[in-house]
Design a protein around this motif. Structure first.
Motif, short mmCIF file in Angstrom:
data_model
loop_
_atom_site.label_atom_id
_atom_site.label_comp_id
_atom_site.label_asym_id
_atom_site.label_seq_id
_atom_site.Cartn_x
_atom_site.Cartn_y
_atom_site.Cartn_z
N SER A 7 0.75 -1.33 -0.04
CA SER A 7 0.15 0.01 -0.05
C SER A 7 0.98 1.34 -0.05
N CYS A 8 1.96 1.46 0.75
CA CYS A 8 2.84 2.26 0.68
C CYS A 8 3.51 2.57 -0.26
N ILE A 9 3.86 1.53 -1.08
CA ILE A 9 4.50 1.71 -2.50
C ILE A 9 3.43 2.28 -3.59
N GLU A 10 2.32 1.67 -3.55
CA GLU A 10 1.23 2.19 -4.10
C GLU A 10 0.92 3.82 -4.09
N LEU A 223 -4.06 5.29 3.81
CA LEU A 223 -4.33 5.81 5.31
C LEU A 223 -3.25 5.99 5.94
N ILE A 224 -3.32 7.05 6.75
CA ILE A 224 -2.30 7.45 7.63
C ILE A 224 -2.94 7.81 9.25
N ASP A 228 1.95 12.75 11.51
CA ASP A 228 3.47 12.25 11.94
C ASP A 228 3.85 10.93 11.49
N ASP A 229 2.64 10.29 10.70
CA ASP A 229 3.02 8.93 10.23
C ASP A 229 3.96 8.95 9.03
N PRO A 230 4.89 8.10 9.29
CA PRO A 230 5.99 7.98 8.64
C PRO A 230 5.53 7.82 6.79
N LYS A 231 4.47 7.00 6.83
CA LYS A 231 3.88 6.49 5.33
C LYS A 231 3.67 7.90 4.79
N LEU A 232 3.28 8.98 5.29
CA LEU A 232 2.83 10.34 4.65
C LEU A 232 4.39 11.03 4.18
N TRP A 233 5.10 11.05 4.88
CA TRP A 233 6.28 11.42 4.57
C TRP A 233 7.38 10.98 3.32
#
Length: 247
Positions: A7-10, A223-224, A228-233
């Motif tokens: 999901s993060c890669i997508e 989703l985050i 502060d979620d690392p996925k966002l940054w």
């Protein structure tokens, strides 16, 4: 099944295609601030007072699934299907109670200041797009110190249709003179995510107090937990790299 790493890669790929980024659109309730709990308290107390549901207090799940993120008129009809006028008066009184609670208890979502600085430092256009009535929206934005941050504040009830229709987000784009191909959205509700998806923009869903399962059914880009979620940054870094390569 899609894993969290997939999901993060997508999500990175989905945001990277927006380069160069022009604008960011923010929902208000539950997205800029942790206000949903205050709305829930107000609904729960006031509905119990009038004997709704036989006087049994509504649950947070009931609120999340049926009320959170909805337009006030839709909420009035849902709660009082046989008496629209009573429903509208109830919702109006509930919003007044929310504003009283918010003045003492409103808090920004974790990491909000960080993402606000990120947007400002890059000179991006920005708008608040909300189903909240204007007095609520302006109070929350003011209390968060963001009155000068937003270039526009779009209110669902002032559009032809509120969320989950795309109209508020399309009006936000029009107000900013921004392209949907270079804009993304922050949202925390099912109706808001549906509105953004219908407006054909990537939506970053925030799992503040709503069910992650229900939010995913609305098809956010990813989703985050909060800002502060690392996925966002990681996704924003990927977007910036794509922008640098496109220059």
């Amino acid at each position: 099944m899609t894993t969290s790493s997939d999901s993060c890669i997508e999500s990175k790929g989905s945001l990277a295609r927006l380069a160069p980024l022009e604008a960011v659109l923010f929902d208000v309730d539950g997205t800029l601030c942790d206000s949903d709990l205050l709305h829930y308290y107000a609904f729960r107390e006031m509905l119990q007072e009038i004997g709704y549901n036989g006087g049994t207090p509504i649950t947070e799940e009931f609120y999340s699934e049926n009320i959170s993120g909805t337009h006030d008129e839709d909420c009035a009809v849902f709660l009082f299907p046989d008496d629209r006028e009573r429903g509208l008066k109830f919702v109006e009184d509930k919003e007044a109670m929310f504003r009283k609670l918010a003045k003492d208890q409103l808090k920004p979502l974790n990491g909000l200041n960080k993402v606000i600085k990120w947007v400002e430092s890059r000179g991006l256009k920005r708008a608040a797009v909300t189903n909240a009535p204007r007095p609520n929206a302006e109070l929350m934005i003011s209390m968060l110190g963001l009155s000068d941050f937003f270039d526009a504040v779009i209110i669902g009830s002032e559009c032809e249709h509120g969320k989950p229709h795309p109209d508020p987000y399309l009006e936000g784009l029009e107000a900013l003179k921004a392209s949907k191909d270079h804009t993304f959205i922050f949202e925390d509700s099912v109706s808001g995510i549906k509105a953004g998806v219908a407006a054909e923009m990537p939506v970053i869903g925030i799992t503040n107090r709503n069910s992650e399962h229900l939010l995913m059914e609305a098809k956010p880009t990813f989703l985050i937990k909060d800002y502060d979620d690392p996925k966002l940054w990681a996704a924003l870094d990927e977007l910036e790299k794509a922008g640098a390569h496109s220059v």
